[in-house]
Design a protein around this motif. Structure first.
Motif, short mmCIF file in Angstrom:
data_model
loop_
_atom_site.label_atom_id
_atom_site.label_comp_id
_atom_site.label_asym_id
_atom_site.label_seq_id
_atom_site.Cartn_x
_atom_site.Cartn_y
_atom_site.Cartn_z
N ALA A 91 28.71 37.48 45.64
CA ALA A 91 29.83 36.56 45.43
C ALA A 91 30.70 37.03 44.26
O ALA A 91 31.93 36.93 44.30
N ARG A 92 30.09 37.55 43.22
CA ARG A 92 30.87 38.09 42.10
C ARG A 92 31.69 39.30 42.54
O ARG A 92 32.83 39.47 42.12
N LYS A 93 31.09 40.11 43.41
CA LYS A 93 31.85 41.25 43.93
C LYS A 93 33.06 40.78 44.73
O LYS A 93 34.12 41.41 44.71
N ALA A 94 32.88 39.66 45.42
CA ALA A 94 34.00 39.13 46.22
C ALA A 94 35.18 38.75 45.34
O ALA A 94 36.35 38.88 45.74
N THR A 95 34.89 38.27 44.12
CA THR A 95 35.99 37.87 43.23
C THR A 95 36.77 39.07 42.70
O THR A 95 37.87 38.91 42.16
N ARG A 96 36.20 40.25 42.81
CA ARG A 96 36.87 41.45 42.29
C ARG A 96 37.76 42.12 43.32
O ARG A 96 38.37 43.16 43.04
N VAL A 97 37.80 41.59 44.54
CA VAL A 97 38.66 42.17 45.57
C VAL A 97 40.13 41.92 45.19
O VAL A 97 40.55 40.78 45.04
N ALA A 98 40.88 43.00 45.06
CA ALA A 98 42.29 42.88 44.65
C ALA A 98 43.15 42.46 45.83
O ALA A 98 42.89 42.85 46.97
N PRO A 99 44.19 41.67 45.60
CA PRO A 99 45.07 41.25 46.70
C PRO A 99 45.71 42.42 47.43
O PRO A 99 45.97 42.34 48.63
N VAL A 100 45.90 43.56 46.74
CA VAL A 100 46.53 44.71 47.37
C VAL A 100 45.66 45.28 48.48
O VAL A 100 46.15 46.00 49.36
N ALA A 101 44.35 44.94 48.46
CA ALA A 101 43.45 45.45 49.51
C ALA A 101 43.84 44.95 50.88
O ALA A 101 43.49 45.53 51.91
#
Length: 840
Positions: free
Chosen positions: A379-389
């Motif tokens: 879940a913490r990794k999910a918060t690091r997904v950048a909008p540009v992805a």
């Protein structure tokens, strides 16, 4: 956001099913263990009520008085005073003593005889068939005893008194005991009238316990009246309620130890399930990179994304907990049937399934907490997904897990240093229990180190294991090997669960087989005789004339009787001088057994170390009865493992205990004798005490017991392995979804459906073999550590690797991996090339 979470759950229901099954299995094991513990406690409480039912006051000898009469027991005069006390409706003495029971085959077996209460209210047994004895020559036996000794109502039952005097009774009934120390110890049990009980040993000391039933008075009032009648010097008086509470506390401690053991295996299963959940959510987050990025683009905050992933985990944990709770009830029923099969009840027993509020809360707490905690890092990794992805056409889910960080390496090194240090410390300890605990803790720290370091091990292990498939199966195997190694963290997380299960299974298997083979070798070394005759009852020696009769048999070459002497510092074996080195072969570390003669002894190396004895020193043996003897030490021996030392049989006869008879008789047959056992049995069969045994039979019995324990442990830890295999299937299923376009491209380039299926099967097998190979290596290494910890100066456990069983484990891993890949491979092969290429 809530509607988004619900929609996501509906869209990914199939992807979460396998993970839910994994956590449900872990919850089922925990729930089943708790239900089993409650069932055992409830059963013991119900049975224990028989021992304390209708007992309003218990009078017991405390042993704290200086008065000889009161310390010895409760005399008939004291019992008469209790019966005449106001408020006492009845009082009966309770006691027991060991007595040989002659079974239907003519052989004696140890049993416990008890006097049955004359007052029906105070009888602690339930009648099953027939009736209770009313005359001194009648007897009733426990139901299990009747079955094992093959006794039927109406037939005579023989008990052996002092000097093997035969006392014959008529069997008139069978009964079911409550829970007491004799039942928990598995002892046979017979009941007699007080007169019949007294006839076995007329000179036996007075009773130790009296049970009292009250009438018209409270328990406390009757207790006060009894105390006033007999005094309280040397006696301990309890009300019936106090007696029940004390017994329940004792019994619940015993059942709690078994429950704790099962919970240890349940925790292992939960750890493995948590790894599967962690890996599943890591893959799901990687696959949802664009989805999460789009959510960020339309205004979702990092905290909302974090809570959304945890909400999915919570829903999955709750669903798995419900399934696990129901499954745990079935697990408990199965475990109870397994326990019944280990006893003498022939698999019979009442299955109880008490489900308490605590068990329900534990099921949901374990299921949801393990699932949610396992999903925190993804879940913490999910918060690091950048909008540009969201702008990428095909996000690379492997980018974030391609590197192995410095923190991981340092953590692995720290656990490795702690593990090696604990192992070295444990192997240097003299206390066996402390050495085992410390060394075992060290092996677990090393296991954690290997799990943490897993991503670095995937590449080298994959290259080694994939060499043969690549050479034999061509392109599909090469692609499978590349797929297995291209995301080391994912592969390591998938194989770690299986590795833990295989490590523990192989560790237990190696240690058990090492102990078994060492014991077998010790029996061969200790028992060069063809047969050993022992007494069926531990406190009844064999008669001396039996040895003379065996020596007269033409097929017998040599007979060597042995005696036993119990001293204040240890116990010692008496053997004939001419049997030392022939039928009795200890290993000499110093001195010489040639000097063993009357008035001397050879001591065990451990006893010598404990007592500071050496060759030339004197050891005083005080048997308690008779005069102490000073014996000169002429040798220090090891490996014989029978006692603390040996002396000639002539020396042992100085002690009253050895003079009563022989502990065993070693028999060596003439060379080439074909019917030696039958010839020996002609002499031993008429004696109810004589039991004929051989080294082969002893080894078979020990091996059978060890194999039962090993099978039980395999079954317990096997659940963790099953969960791990679900993890492999789950990873493959998600990988197939993730690689839809890739699979379609391979098909477009010429890969057939069969080759695509083969690629996924080989990938699954490689992952399974990685976990199994590393687990087996660790298990064998840890097994060596624990065998060293078990060894001491007097007993050395040699490492034995059961290659046959290891081969079976590897074959099982391969077969399970093929099955785990079946559905994902079928799905991948059925996907249309055009539809797959169109996947965004």
């Amino acid at each position: 956001m809530l509607r988004t979470i619900i929609a996501g759950l509906k869209a990914r229901t199939a992807r979460l099913v396998l993970s839910s099954v994994a956590i449900a299995l872990g919850v089922a094991f925990v729930t089943g263990t708790l239900v089993l513990g409650d069932a055992m406690t409830a059963s013991l409480r119900d049975e224990l009520a028989k021992e304390a039912r209708n007992v309003d006051v218990s009078v017991t000898v405390s042993g704290e008085s200086s008065s000889p009469d009161e310390v010895q027991g409760i005399s008939p005069e004291t019992l008469a005073k209790i019966r005449q006390t106001p408020g006492v409706a009845g009082a009966d003495a309770r006691g027991s003593h060991s007595v040989p029971l002659v079974a239907a085959n003519g052989k004696a077996k140890p049993a416990w005889a008890v006097p049955l209460a004359s007052n029906e209210r105070l009888r602690e047994f339930d009648l099953v068939d027939g009736r209770y004895p009313a005359e001194a020559d009648e007897i009733a036996v426990d139901k299990r005893t009747a079955a094992t000794a093959k006794l039927t109502i109406g037939q005579p039952v023989v008990l052996l008194g002092k000097e093997d005097e035969r006392h014959e009774f008529t069997l008139v009934g069978t009964y079911q005991q409550g829970t007491n120390q004799l039942v928990l110890g598995g002892f046979d049990h017979v009941g007699l009238t007080p007169e019949g009980f007294a006839s076995l040993e007329p000179e036996r000391p007075p009773y130790q316990v009296v049970a009292v039933a009250a009438a018209g008075f409270t328990q406390q009032q009757v207790l006060d009246n009894v105390r006033q009648a007999i005094g309280d010097s040397g006696f301990r008086l309890q009300t019936g309620e106090q007696l029940t509470e004390e017994a329940l506390a004792r019994v619940e401690r015993q059942s709690g130890e078994f429950t704790t053991l099962l919970l240890a295996f349940a925790i292992i299963a939960l750890v493995v399930a948590a790894m599967v959940i962690y890996n599943t959510f890591t893959i799901l987050v990687a696959q949802r990179t664009r989805e999460l990025a789009l959510m960020r683009c339309v205004g979702a905050s990092r905290s909302q994304v974090f809570r959304g992933v945890l909400a999915e985990a919570l829903v999955m944990g709750l669903a798995a907990s419900v399934i696990g709770l129901l499954g745990g009830i079935g697990v408990s029923a199965l475990l109870q049937q397994v326990i019944f099969s280990f006893g003498d009840s022939g698999g019979e027993g009442t299955v109880q399934l008490p489900v308490t509020a605590m068990t329900v809360l534990a099921a949901f707490a374990v299921g949801t907490l393990v699932t949610v905690l396992a999903a925190v890092l993804p879940a913490r990794k999910a918060t690091r997904v950048a909008p540009v992805a969201a702008l990428r056409s095909q996000p690379d889910s492997g980018e974030e897990v391609a590197r192995t960080g410095l923190l991981r390496v340092l953590t692995a090194v720290l656990f490795a240093v702690v593990g090696v240090g604990a192992i070295v410390l444990g192997l240097g300890m003299e206390n066996d229990d402390a050495a085992m605990f410390t060394s075992g803790a060290g092996t677990m720290a090393l296991l954690v180190s290997v799990v943490v370091l897993g991503p670095l091990l995937v590449g080298p292990v994959n290259r080694v294991l994939g060499a043969v498939p690549r050479a034999l199966l061509g392109v599909p195997a090469k692609l499978a090997s590349a797929n297995a190694g291209r995301n080391p963290k994912r592969t390591a997380a998938t194989t770690a669960a299986l590795m833990i299960g295989v490590t523990i299974v192989s560790l237990v298997t190696v240690v058990a087989n090492s102990a078994k083979e060492t014991v077998n070798a010790e029996i061969d070394q200790r028992m060069p005789a063809d047969y050993t005759v022992t007494s069926a009852v531990y406190d009844r020696p064999l008669p001396e004339e039996l040895a003379e009769q065996l020596a007269a048999v033409p097929e017998v070459a040599k007979v060597a009787p042995t005696t036993v002497v119990y001293g204040d510092q240890g116990y010692f074996t008496g053997v004939p001088k001419d049997a030392v080195g022939d039928l009795f072969r200890p290993t000499v570390t110093s001195g010489s057994l040639a000097d063993l003669r009357d008035g001397t002894m050879a001591v065990n190396a451990e006893f010598a170390k404990r007592q500071g004895a050496s060759v030339g020193s004197t050891v005083t043996v005080d048997p308690g009865e008779g005069e102490p003897q000073d014996l000169k030490v002429v040798a220090v021996v090891e490996g014989q493992g029978l006692s603390d030392g040996i002396m000639t049989i002539e020396t042992s006869m100085r002690f009253p205990q050895a003079a009563e008879g022989y502990e065993s008789i070693l028999v060596k047959l003439e060379d080439g004798v074909a019917n030696g056992r039958a010839a020996v049995e002609k002499v031993t069969d008429p004696s109810p005490l004589a039991v004929l045994d051989s080294a082969a039979e002893t080894k078979e019995q020990l091996n059978q017991q060890l194999n039962q324990v090993l099978t039980f442990i395999w079954a317990l830890i096997g659940l963790a392995v099953v969960i791990a295999l679900f993890g492999i299937a789950n990873t493959l299923t998600l990988s197939v979804l993730e690689r839809t376009r890739e699979s379609a491209l391979l098909r477009a380039l010429g890969l057939t459906r069969g080759q695509l299926r083969l690629m996924l099967v080989v990938e699954s097998v490689l992952m399974a073999l990685m976990g199994a190979a590393i687990g087996l290596s660790l298990g064998i290494g840890f097994g060596w550590v624990l065998t060293r910890a078990l060894s001491n100066d007097n007993f050395s456990v040699d490492l034995v690797v059961p290659f046959g069983q290891i081969g079976v484990m590897l074959a099982g891993a391969v077969v399970a991996a093929v099955l785990a890949a079946a559905l994902p491979a079928r799905r991948a092969a059925r996907t249309s090339v055009v539809a797959g290429m169109a996947e965004a």
